[in-house]
Design an enzyme around this catalytic site. Sequence first.
Site, PDB file in Angstrom:
ATOM      1  N   GLY A 137      71.712   1.640 -22.656  1.00 56.90           N
ATOM      2  CA  GLY A 137      73.122   1.933 -22.379  1.00 56.90           C
ATOM      3  C   GLY A 137      73.817   2.617 -23.540  1.00 56.90           C
ATOM      4  NE  ARG A 201      70.125   0.448 -18.664  1.00 55.38           N
ATOM      5  CZ  ARG A 201      70.578  -0.205 -19.726  1.00 55.38           C
ATOM      6  NH1 ARG A 201      69.741  -0.736 -20.591  1.00 55.38           N
ATOM      7  NH2 ARG A 201      71.879  -0.347 -19.911  1.00 55.38           N
ATOM      8  CG  ASP A 231      67.103  -7.199 -26.706  1.00 57.78           C
ATOM      9  OD1 ASP A 231      67.478  -6.203 -26.065  1.00 57.78           O
ATOM     10  OD2 ASP A 231      67.128  -8.345 -26.235  1.00 57.78           O
ATOM     11  CG  ASP A 232      64.060  -5.400 -23.659  1.00 56.39           C
ATOM     12  OD1 ASP A 232      63.389  -6.352 -24.100  1.00 56.39           O
ATOM     13  OD2 ASP A 232      64.802  -5.495 -22.662  1.00 56.39           O
ATOM     14  CE  LYS A 258      71.636   0.701 -27.167  1.00 52.25           C
ATOM     15  NZ  LYS A 258      71.250   0.962 -25.780  1.00 52.25           N
ATOM     16  CB  THR A 259      73.270  -3.314 -27.551  1.00 50.54           C
ATOM     17  OG1 THR A 259      73.904  -3.803 -26.366  1.00 50.54           O
ATOM     18  CG2 THR A 259      73.010  -4.484 -28.464  1.00 50.54           C
ATOM     19  CG  ASP A 261      75.460  -6.050 -24.054  1.00 53.05           C
ATOM     20  OD1 ASP A 261      76.428  -5.314 -23.751  1.00 53.05           O
ATOM     21  OD2 ASP A 261      74.529  -6.282 -23.267  1.00 53.05           O
ATOM     22  CE1 TYR A 299     100.417  -8.761  -8.208  1.00 51.82           C
ATOM     23  CE2 TYR A 299     101.259  -7.332  -9.954  1.00 51.82           C
ATOM     24  CZ  TYR A 299     101.100  -7.619  -8.608  1.00 51.82           C
ATOM     25  OH  TYR A 299     101.605  -6.756  -7.672  1.00 51.82           O
ATOM     26  CG  MET A 306      79.558  -4.036 -19.451  1.00 57.86           C
ATOM     27  SD  MET A 306      79.023  -2.428 -19.975  1.00 57.86           S
ATOM     28  CE  MET A 306      78.707  -1.730 -18.349  1.00 57.86           C
ATOM     29  N   GLY A 307      78.499  -7.187 -21.116  1.00 57.40           N
ATOM     30  CA  GLY A 307      77.679  -8.036 -21.977  1.00 57.40           C
ATOM     31  C   GLY A 307      76.652  -8.662 -21.053  1.00 57.40           C
ATOM     32  NE  ARG A 308      70.544  -8.079 -18.889  1.00 61.61           N
ATOM     33  CZ  ARG A 308      70.468  -8.710 -17.730  1.00 61.61           C
ATOM     34  NH1 ARG A 308      70.945  -8.168 -16.646  1.00 61.61           N
ATOM     35  NH2 ARG A 308      69.909  -9.900 -17.659  1.00 61.61           N
ATOM     36  CD  GLU A 367      77.752  -6.811 -17.506  1.00 58.23           C
ATOM     37  OE1 GLU A 367      78.160  -5.747 -17.060  1.00 58.23           O
ATOM     38  OE2 GLU A 367      76.956  -6.876 -18.464  1.00 58.23           O
ATOM     39  CD  GLU A 482      86.523   0.527 -17.818  1.00 56.17           C
ATOM     40  OE1 GLU A 482      85.447   0.038 -18.186  1.00 56.17           O
ATOM     41  OE2 GLU A 482      87.047   0.289 -16.716  1.00 56.17           O
ATOM     42  NE  ARG A 484      77.871   1.827 -20.933  1.00 57.05           N
ATOM     43  CZ  ARG A 484      76.763   1.774 -20.210  1.00 57.05           C
ATOM     44  NH1 ARG A 484      75.945   0.741 -20.354  1.00 57.05           N
ATOM     45  NH2 ARG A 484      76.455   2.717 -19.360  1.00 57.05           N
TER      46      ARG A 484
HETATM   47  P1  FBP Z   1      72.050  -1.934 -23.692  1.00 55.73           P
HETATM   48  O1  FBP Z   1      71.577  -3.339 -23.857  1.00 55.73           O
HETATM   49  O2  FBP Z   1      71.001  -0.991 -23.288  1.00 55.73           O
HETATM   50  O3  FBP Z   1      72.801  -1.469 -24.896  1.00 55.73           O
HETATM   51  O4  FBP Z   1      73.108  -1.887 -22.486  1.00 55.73           O
HETATM   52  C1  FBP Z   1      74.033  -2.908 -22.348  1.00 55.73           C
HETATM   53  C2  FBP Z   1      74.945  -2.685 -21.161  1.00 55.73           C
HETATM   54  O5  FBP Z   1      76.056  -1.919 -21.509  1.00 55.73           O
HETATM   55  C3  FBP Z   1      75.340  -4.042 -20.592  1.00 55.73           C
HETATM   56  O6  FBP Z   1      76.494  -4.513 -21.199  1.00 55.73           O
HETATM   57  C4  FBP Z   1      75.436  -3.764 -19.116  1.00 55.73           C
HETATM   58  O7  FBP Z   1      75.119  -4.892 -18.356  1.00 55.73           O
HETATM   59  C5  FBP Z   1      74.395  -2.718 -18.887  1.00 55.73           C
HETATM   60  O8  FBP Z   1      74.257  -2.017 -20.088  1.00 55.73           O
HETATM   61  C6  FBP Z   1      74.772  -1.769 -17.786  1.00 55.73           C
HETATM   62  O9  FBP Z   1      73.696  -0.914 -17.558  1.00 55.73           O
HETATM   63  P2  FBP Z   1      73.791   0.503 -16.848  1.00 55.73           P
HETATM   64  O10 FBP Z   1      74.327   1.451 -17.860  1.00 55.73           O
HETATM   65  O11 FBP Z   1      72.373   0.806 -16.522  1.00 55.73           O
HETATM   66  O12 FBP Z   1      74.706   0.349 -15.683  1.00 55.73           O
END
Ligand code: FBP
Length: 608
Positions: A137, A201, A231-232, A258-259, A261, A299, A306-308, A367, A482, A484
């Site tokens: 990402g 990816r 990490d991967d 990089k990430t 997250d 509201y 985000m944050g897998r 997320e 927004e 990244r």
């Molecule tokens: P990376 O771990 O590759 O840096 O990506 C993280 C991320 O931005 C996550 O926060 C999110 O869940 C995912 O990528 C979204 O992936 P995609 O860009 O394939 O929709």
Amino acid sequence: MVAPATRPVNHLAAEAGRQVGLGWDGSRSVLRSLGRGGILKFRVYLIMVAGKESKMRQQSPLQIARYAYTPKLPAVLQQPIGSIVAQLGEPTEAESDREGLRSLFSRTYGLPIAEFAAGNNANAATARTVGVVLSGGQAPGGHNVISGLFDGLKAANAKSRLLGFLGGPSGITDNETLEITEDYLAAYRNTGGFDIIGSGRTKIETDEQFEAVARTCVEQSIDAIVVIGGDDSNTNAAVLAEYFLSRDIKTQVIGVPKTIDGDLKNAYIETSFGFDTATKTYSELIGNIGRDANSAKKYWHFIKLMGRSASHIALECALQTQPNVCIISEEVAAKQQTLEQIVESIATVVAGRAAQGENFGIVLVPEGLIEFIPEMGILIREINDILARHAEEFATRSGPEAQSELIASHLSKESAQLFESLPAGIQQQLLMDRDPHGNVQVSRIETEKLLVEMVAARLKEMKSSAEYGGSFSALQHFFGYEGRCAFPSNFDADYCYSLGYTAFALIANGLTGYIASVRNLARPASQWKAGGIPITMMMNMERRHGQHKPVIRKALVELEGAPFKQFAAQRDAWARNTSFVFPGAIQYYGPDEVCNQPTVTLKLEQGA
Ligand code: FBP
């Protein structure tokens, strides 16, 4: 500087076609007839032409100003490149699974930590061909890693070449490269995005893929590859380094963390790049929404961030903005909280504020939450397994209902009950395609919507028993993409440039299997330390797709860490009162306290 807007893409394609002498007329059949080699050549030219076009595009005043920004470097990297020497420490060990890792990485396990100091490196000036790949990402600052790498490489020897692999790791296996020149790079310095060479990816894991990588490196005579990834991807970098050594291939491999997250970190990698800019971007938006909520007072805003996996982003944004509720997935897992308990805790805060006449507020949702709720985690693992075992049958089922039925029929009793209780939309999102690493794509699961629906239902019950007397009108948001590709903050611009420069200095010192490390980040850039960490030191063995694999351990939020403790100490007050903070937009020019601050997480972790 201001030029007419871009011409349409087919014009670019035609121009690319002319440049490679293809005489392309725009039809797909002609394109197909070119064969694989022709198409690859065509794509490379297309990207080059698009790059040239991008310079012609109308540019914003900030973009023009950022081209002129000179990133700051640590003092040790400000010396001539030939004077930067890697001082090597003691052999290292991984935290766990040492024997397994030692046997898998017999040539690169146990390497010493490298720290740069002043000296004489006679090898720095050798002319080299270096390849660079962006993986996964997008994260703000990737272009600056490439800028730092390029500047280091050219400072050492102007004849050296930097090749960008196009579209991520598949660019290495397919030998799709583009030479990065000063002219080409100029349009990307200090800007967000990964569009300079694209990202992807693809996971390099099969023997054929490794052989293809080796072929590319030998054909292009590549001295070193820099892998910019999470990490991967850095795990992949370590495997590649070992593979090259085992085959007597000269190519060195260096990783860059990089990430957005923020989950690739440890004692030596204080933060992954992009986290700073992304969290500042989201915090600006959350602050703005907070002010809107406090103005309109009608509201509740449920904001998924985000944050897998890890909740670092949500935690950092909470520390910056002080919302009424912020869920931390790691705490949910540690306390074994159920979905119902999470809903109950949010409903209690809503009811408490309603009793004070405040029918508005902000809830932050990480997320990755869905996988950390114990019963949901089990359900997702079962679904993964069923999707893998019954892939063909699943593909033949047409329509969401038939697919859900198939899955439900193979689930355990508890998981089937949970699955049935979920709204149909969420059921479908749980069944969507997995990413190449086998992960469920959490960014596509509307957890925020699920929570809104469940909280509304619970409040209705509470109303009927007179426990709640307010009004609940909720809006949902998802902030991810927004942030990244925002212009990197000064921190990320400086950090990334330093990482790229460090990556080259590691190459120039003959190292392989290392990840670039720039530390002491809560201090001014001149005091940062730079060097390299053996990637194997950061690894452990984990079960992936039914097999034991070496991987870099993901850094989750530590419940005993200073950032979480700071949050936990204040959250009850934030839940009751309206304490929103308004960070405003990232500032690139101005006083230090406004534009040169690291994240709250980094400051708390380093006691700064
Ligand atoms: P990376 O771990 O590759 O840096 O990506 C993280 C991320 O931005 C996550 O926060 C999110 O869940 C995912 O990528 C979204 O992936 P995609 O860009 O394939 O929709």
